[in-house]
Design a protein around this motif. Structure first.
Motif, mmCIF file in Angstrom:
data_model
loop_
_atom_site.group_PDB
_atom_site.id
_atom_site.type_symbol
_atom_site.label_atom_id
_atom_site.label_comp_id
_atom_site.label_asym_id
_atom_site.label_seq_id
_atom_site.Cartn_x
_atom_site.Cartn_y
_atom_site.Cartn_z
ATOM 1 N N GLY A 97 0.825 -1.211 0.000
ATOM 2 C CA GLY A 97 0.000 0.000 0.000
ATOM 3 C C GLY A 97 0.853 1.252 0.000
ATOM 4 O O GLY A 97 2.055 1.213 -0.278
ATOM 5 N N THR A 98 0.198 2.345 0.332
ATOM 6 C CA THR A 98 0.824 3.667 0.238
ATOM 7 C C THR A 98 0.563 4.431 1.519
ATOM 8 O O THR A 98 -0.538 4.371 2.058
ATOM 9 C CB THR A 98 0.176 4.447 -0.934
ATOM 10 O OG1 THR A 98 0.438 3.703 -2.116
ATOM 11 C CG2 THR A 98 0.741 5.839 -1.076
ATOM 12 N N ILE A 99 1.586 5.135 1.983
ATOM 13 C CA ILE A 99 1.346 6.071 3.094
ATOM 14 C C ILE A 99 1.840 7.455 2.686
ATOM 15 O O ILE A 99 2.734 7.590 1.831
ATOM 16 C CB ILE A 99 1.992 5.627 4.416
ATOM 17 C CG1 ILE A 99 3.519 5.512 4.290
ATOM 18 C CG2 ILE A 99 1.384 4.332 4.913
ATOM 19 C CD1 ILE A 99 4.213 5.339 5.647
ATOM 20 N N ASN A 100 1.248 8.454 3.299
ATOM 21 C CA ASN A 100 1.584 9.850 2.946
ATOM 22 C C ASN A 100 1.907 10.636 4.198
ATOM 23 O O ASN A 100 1.305 10.403 5.246
ATOM 24 C CB ASN A 100 0.361 10.550 2.331
ATOM 25 C CG ASN A 100 -0.089 9.856 1.085
ATOM 26 O OD1 ASN A 100 0.673 9.725 0.136
ATOM 27 N ND2 ASN A 100 -1.335 9.376 1.098
ATOM 28 N N ASN A 101 2.826 11.577 4.017
ATOM 29 C CA ASN A 101 3.077 12.532 5.094
ATOM 30 C C ASN A 101 2.911 13.936 4.538
ATOM 31 O O ASN A 101 3.480 14.276 3.491
ATOM 32 C CB ASN A 101 4.488 12.362 5.666
ATOM 33 C CG ASN A 101 4.709 13.247 6.877
ATOM 34 O OD1 ASN A 101 4.879 14.451 6.759
ATOM 35 N ND2 ASN A 101 4.689 12.649 8.061
ATOM 36 N N THR A 102 2.141 14.742 5.248
ATOM 37 C CA THR A 102 1.821 16.081 4.745
ATOM 38 C C THR A 102 2.737 17.158 5.314
ATOM 39 O O THR A 102 2.491 18.353 5.141
ATOM 40 C CB THR A 102 0.364 16.434 5.097
ATOM 41 O OG1 THR A 102 0.157 16.048 6.459
ATOM 42 C CG2 THR A 102 -0.618 15.713 4.217
ATOM 43 N N GLY A 103 3.785 16.725 6.031
ATOM 44 C CA GLY A 103 4.715 17.711 6.586
ATOM 45 C C GLY A 103 3.994 18.610 7.569
ATOM 46 O O GLY A 103 3.028 18.214 8.216
ATOM 47 N N PHE A 104 4.479 19.820 7.662
ATOM 48 C CA PHE A 104 3.843 20.793 8.549
ATOM 49 C C PHE A 104 2.950 21.676 7.688
ATOM 50 O O PHE A 104 3.434 22.577 7.016
ATOM 51 C CB PHE A 104 4.910 21.614 9.272
ATOM 52 C CG PHE A 104 5.787 20.793 10.180
ATOM 53 C CD1 PHE A 104 5.447 20.610 11.512
ATOM 54 C CD2 PHE A 104 6.946 20.182 9.696
ATOM 55 C CE1 PHE A 104 6.256 19.846 12.350
ATOM 56 C CE2 PHE A 104 7.753 19.424 10.529
ATOM 57 C CZ PHE A 104 7.405 19.252 11.860
ATOM 58 N N ASP A 105 1.672 21.352 7.626
ATOM 59 C CA ASP A 105 0.714 22.081 6.774
ATOM 60 C C ASP A 105 1.139 22.054 5.312
ATOM 61 O O ASP A 105 1.089 23.073 4.623
ATOM 62 C CB ASP A 105 0.575 23.551 7.203
ATOM 63 C CG ASP A 105 0.338 23.699 8.680
ATOM 64 O OD1 ASP A 105 -0.433 22.891 9.222
ATOM 65 O OD2 ASP A 105 0.933 24.607 9.279
ATOM 66 N N GLY A 106 1.596 20.919 4.846
ATOM 67 C CA GLY A 106 2.057 20.809 3.458
ATOM 68 C C GLY A 106 3.558 21.016 3.393
ATOM 69 O O GLY A 106 4.138 21.714 4.234
ATOM 70 N N ILE A 107 4.178 20.391 2.397
ATOM 71 C CA ILE A 107 5.632 20.502 2.251
ATOM 72 C C ILE A 107 5.915 21.533 1.163
ATOM 73 O O ILE A 107 5.392 21.424 0.050
ATOM 74 C CB ILE A 107 6.244 19.134 1.864
ATOM 75 C CG1 ILE A 107 5.976 18.115 2.989
ATOM 76 C CG2 ILE A 107 7.724 19.254 1.562
ATOM 77 C CD1 ILE A 107 6.394 16.684 2.666
ATOM 78 N N ALA A 108 6.720 22.539 1.497
ATOM 79 C CA ALA A 108 7.073 23.567 0.511
ATOM 80 C C ALA A 108 8.328 23.120 -0.244
ATOM 81 O O ALA A 108 9.331 22.747 0.384
ATOM 82 C CB ALA A 108 7.309 24.901 1.200
ATOM 83 N N LEU A 109 8.244 23.128 -1.577
ATOM 84 C CA LEU A 109 9.384 22.705 -2.402
ATOM 85 C C LEU A 109 9.704 23.795 -3.414
ATOM 86 O O LEU A 109 8.804 24.520 -3.848
ATOM 87 C CB LEU A 109 9.025 21.426 -3.168
ATOM 88 C CG LEU A 109 8.662 20.194 -2.331
ATOM 89 C CD1 LEU A 109 8.131 19.090 -3.241
ATOM 90 C CD2 LEU A 109 9.879 19.683 -1.550
ATOM 91 N N LYS A 110 10.972 23.843 -3.814
ATOM 92 C CA LYS A 110 11.350 24.828 -4.835
ATOM 93 C C LYS A 110 11.814 24.090 -6.078
ATOM 94 O O LYS A 110 12.548 23.091 -5.970
ATOM 95 C CB LYS A 110 12.483 25.709 -4.318
ATOM 96 C CG LYS A 110 11.988 26.740 -3.332
ATOM 97 C CD LYS A 110 13.006 27.849 -3.172
ATOM 98 C CE LYS A 110 12.515 28.828 -2.141
ATOM 99 N NZ LYS A 110 13.565 29.252 -1.260
ATOM 100 N N ALA A 111 11.417 24.607 -7.223
ATOM 101 C CA ALA A 111 11.777 23.969 -8.492
ATOM 102 C C ALA A 111 13.290 23.852 -8.614
ATOM 103 O O ALA A 111 14.021 24.788 -8.278
ATOM 104 C CB ALA A 111 11.233 24.805 -9.652
ATOM 105 N N ASN A 112 13.716 22.678 -9.048
ATOM 106 C CA ASN A 112 15.135 22.387 -9.314
ATOM 107 C C ASN A 112 16.019 22.339 -8.078
ATOM 108 O O ASN A 112 17.232 22.287 -8.190
ATOM 109 C CB ASN A 112 15.736 23.369 -10.325
ATOM 110 C CG ASN A 112 15.004 23.242 -11.636
ATOM 111 O OD1 ASN A 112 14.660 22.122 -12.039
ATOM 112 N ND2 ASN A 112 14.699 24.369 -12.255
#
Ligand code: AHR
Length: 857
Positions: free
Chosen positions: A334-349
């Motif tokens: 199966g699959t598990i997810n983690n949403t970080g702290f109110d969503g995970i902020a990522l930057k391109a590249n």
């Protein structure tokens, strides 16, 4: 200032006269010698309003002093609904003329405090009177009808619990005999009708002068409170018709005094998600599956080992990766997810370091946008036994609310699931969020205090912050509940704090509990009133000493070796250690505090011990804290105060009268209540007074530092942020301007205003310092008036300096977005440049070889 004092005395006398007339006497001749004084507390505000007084000449007509003015507030228990309450108040005067007040606190103790004058109270004590009576599991006893009677040179105290009367005796209100059941009938608290409400308390006979003093005190407090409640609105009324003000400022370049050049520092506490979900750059929340319902004292059953995770998995404890990290997740097909702290902020590249302890089948990891798009992906192939695995993920897009997905077709166990941006502050592994850390670095802090605040002394003795739990491999650290009701992973631990200080070029200032937890602990019986049991104190003292060895010891020492193993063989050069955090200065505190301080002084005389003097700028803990500091000859004490902007405007001279031969001050926590420009200016103004007193104030730090939006537990803060943005407040820019423009010498100056109104005078601040390293002259001007201020600055002995940088921060009082504007200009122009209404300017005169200001250089 003189004028203002006269004004105060006048207003005060008028007020007192009114009170006096209203109290029923027509002339001085009618003053009685003795009156009845009724001491009582009410149920208003959950019983937190403390001790009140009313007086009477006839036992029938009672006049409230205040009414509802608090002459003594209970400091027992937490800030929650049941803490800090006072009821069943009993007052008795002993043969030495000392008043003793005893009261009930919604717990199994009776509280006690004593006073010579009913105004200044000694430390509170909490007597565990029901300790041997209540059994564990029993409901909290409600202690009622406390009465005290004097007989045969001792006092017998009676009280009622569940209709049963108990008693104990004491000779000195320090030592009490064991509680016993009482079969006779005990006295009752007096009942008095005050404006229709029946209040319970004690009636004593006192001199009329006592009532006069109580009334004067109450009126003085009311007057000060009114004065300190000043606001932009009241200012605009106060200054109607005021035209711009001119200020002739003369700075004497030859008369200077040495001041501390460490006046701006940082107070870091893990409050408002300042550490996990904040400065600590980890993007996965609950990476170790160690969140627990106890983190929030059982108030939220979703806050458990699965918090921030979703999908099909179970929590297992069998054969964990480390005994300190018992939980891990088992994912089956199966699959598990983690949403970080109110969503995970990522930057391109940008690249992100993924790591995990895993065993079992192969699995994929994906970073996915909220819309389900895969932004980065990798495969992990674990062994049959636990192994740390790594992968680098490069995000294809900039998003603010991604999540991490782990999927397997077999069965796999995971723990310490971690994702860090590669770009951390100074590119440290297990590092800090660079945008937040850079914002802090821009303040040029001269020191960093950590880990708190209340976090340092914790919520009950079992929650006292233990630095040893926060070092070593991440999976071996011991997480803990946070007094602010969330989880501390301890990923940001003492090693990281020391490293951060080094990276900032700031002195580390660790603060350790004084053997007692926070006086606001909600942890009942394990709260402040008992402290660490004395038989365990040697071990605790050793922990404090070991910290110094960890920071400074050579690599052959036990703790120095651990520092080296963590990657820092060189010492961290720790110079300061704070003992205690704004504690209630009780006997329990004092015994432990003295023990720790003495041990540090003996073993490490070179370490500067910072003591504590309570949570306020006055009152019992402040007085008692200073008493001990004087006795121990502490080099520095830590003062705290959160006040209104008006308080800061009216108290700029707070340190003018401090005795320079005693301990220096670290103003460890301060802030005016608000993040509007008016607040920031009040702080800027106050800081001109701090610089003027930089010979007695050694350090100062605004508090708290950080607050993550949606997780703000304490307003106001210096820097707000979310997962992808940093939002410094206007208060921050004041700190930044002071931090970037410190001095080593304070230059004597005089200010002549075109307007002689003292309220105008109070709203203009001037400070002139010289920086030793550059020789630059720095002038700070603060204008908290709704009109412009035109300065005319003359500096004796300035020489022929020509260039200045002129930085101004201005805005409306309500403004929250003002930013410093820097201009280059010549000195002449800078010295006469008009300051807009509500503004703060820093003039930095560049030193040239021709500049000679100070002969002490
Ligand atoms: O700064 C927030 C809190 O204020 C600190 O934890 C405590 O020391 C003070 O009461």
């Amino acid at each position: 200032m003189k004028k203002s004092l006269q004004h105060h005395i006048l207003s005060f006398s008028v007020l007192f006269l009114i009170v006096f007339l209203f109290s029923g006497f027509k002339s001085k001749a009618e003053k009685p010698e003795k009156v009845y004084l009724f001491g009582y507390s009410t149920v208003k505000n959950n019983g937190k309003n403390g001790l009140h007084f009313a007086w009477s000449t006839d036992h029938k007509n009672w006049f409230g002093i205040g009414p509802e003015h608090s002459f003594l507030k209970s400091d027992y228990g937490s800030w929650g609904p049941t803490g800090k309450s006072m009821s069943e108040t009993f007052l008795i005067k002993d043969d030495n003329g000392i008043f003793h007040c005893l009261w009930s606190v919604k717990d199994d103790v009776i509280a006690h405090a004593s006073s010579k004058d009913l105004i200044n109270w000694k430390s509170q004590r909490y007597i565990p009177v029901m300790k041997n009576i209540t059994k564990s599991g029993d409901e909290k006893p409600v202690i009622q009808n406390i009465t005290v009677a004097k007989k045969d040179g001792q006092y017998s105290i009676h009280w009622i619990v569940n209709n049963k009367t108990y008693y104990s005796t004491t000779k000195d209100f320090k030592n009490y005999t064991e509680t016993k059941a009482y079969t006779g009938t005990s006295a009752k608290l007096a009942e008095v009708n005050l404006q229709g409400d029946i209040q319970k308390g004690t009636i004593t006979e006192v001199d009329w002068s006592t009532v006069e003093m109580l009334t004067k005190t109450m009126e003085a407090v009311k007057f000060k409170d009114k004065q300190n409640s000043t606001s932009p609105k009241s200012d605009s009324l106060l200054f109607t018709g005021l035209k711009s003000v001119k200020a002739q400022i003369t700075i004497n370049g030859q008369q200077s005094k040495k001041i501390s050049n460490m006046l701006t520092g940082v107070f870091f506490e893990d409050i408002n998600y300042a550490a996990d979900g904040g400065l600590y750059a980890e993007l996965i929340q609950n990476r170790d599956f160690e969140y627990a319902v106890s983190d929030k004292k059982g108030r939220d059953d979703k806050w458990n080992a699965t918090m921030a995770w979703s999908g099909d998995f179970k929590i297992s404890k069998e054969n964990p990766i480390h005994q300190n990290n018992p939980n891990y997740a088992v994912v089956t097909k199966g699959t598990i997810n983690n949403t970080g702290f109110d969503g995970i902020a990522l930057k391109a590249n940008e690249k992100y370091d993924f790591s995990v302890f895993a065993k079992g089948n192969k699995f994929t990891i994906k970073l996915k946008s909220s819309g389900g798009e895969t932004l980065a992906e990798a495969t992990i192939s674990p062994n049959a036994s636990w192994k740390k695995m790594n992968a680098v993920l490069k995000s294809s897009k900039t998003v603010t609310d991604a999540h991490l997905e782990i999927s397997t077709n077999g069965e796999t166990a995971v723990d310490m699931v971690s994702l860090f941006p590669q770009k951390t502050f100074k590119n440290r592994r297990n590092g800090l969020r660079s945008d937040l850390a850079e914002t802090i670095a821009d303040m040029h802090p001269k020191f960093v205090r950590f880990p708190g605040g209340c976090v340092a002394h914790g919520d009950g003795i079992h929650n006292i912050y233990k630095w040893k739990n926060t070092i070593g491999p991440l999976e071996s650290r011991i997480p803990s509940r946070n007094i602010w009701n969330y989880h501390q992973s301890m990923g940001l631990g003492y090693f990281e704090y020391f490293q951060f200080c080094e990276d900032l070029g700031a002195e580390p200032v660790p603060v350790l509990a004084a053997g007692v937890p926070c006086q606001n602990s909600s942890d009942g019986g394990a709260g402040q009133q008992f402290g660490i049991p004395m038989e365990d104190m040697d071990e605790y003292v050793q922990d404090v000493l070991d910290l110094i060895e960890y920071a400074n010891g050579n690599t052959t020492t036990v703790w120095g070796k651990k520092r080296a193993e963590a990657g820092h063989p060189k010492p961290f050069n720790l110079k300061y250690v704070g003992i205690g955090n704004e504690d209630l200065i009780s006997d329990v505190f004092e015994e432990r505090y003295r023990m720790i301080v003495k041990a540090v002084q003996q073993k490490y005389p070179e370490i500067i011990v910072i003591g504590t003097v309570g949570p306020f700028n006055e009152g019992t803990d402040y007085n008692e804290g200073w008493r001990i500091a004087n006795d121990l000859k502490l080099p520095i004490v830590d003062e705290h105060y959160y006040q209104s902007p008006g308080w800061f405007i009216n108290n700029q001279n707070f340190y003018d009268g401090y005795d320079r031969s005693k301990s220096k001050v670290y103003l460890g926590e301060y802030a005016s209540w608000g993040n509007k420009f008016y607040n920031a200016l009040a702080e800027a103004l106050y800081l001109t007074g701090i610089e003027r007193n930089g010979d007695v104030v050694a350090m100062a730090s605004y508090a708290p530092l950080l607050a993550r939006e949606k997780h703000v537990q304490w307003n106001t803060d210096l820097i707000y942020f979310n997962g992808h943005e940093v939002k410094p407040t206007v208060n921050y820019f004041v700190q930044q301007l002071y931090g970037q423009n410190p001095g080593d010498f304070y230059l004597q100056n005089t200010v002549k205003l075109s307007d002689s109104n003292n309220e105008v005078n109070k709203r203009i601040g001037v400070s002139a310092v010289q920086d030793k390293a550059t020789g630059d002259l720095i002038i700070k001007l603060v204008n908290v008036l709704p009109v412009a201020l035109t300065p005319s600055i003359a500096v004796t002995n300035l020489g022929t300096a020509e260039n200045a940088s002129y930085t101004v921060l201005s805005g409306t009082p309500e403004n929250t977005t003002a930013r410093p504007v820097v201009q280059k200009m010549n000195v002449k122009e800078a010295f006469s440049k008009e300051l807009p209404p509500y503004s703060f300017a820093v003039i930095r005169v560049k030193a040239t070889e021709k500049v000679l200001l100070n002969e002490t250089f």
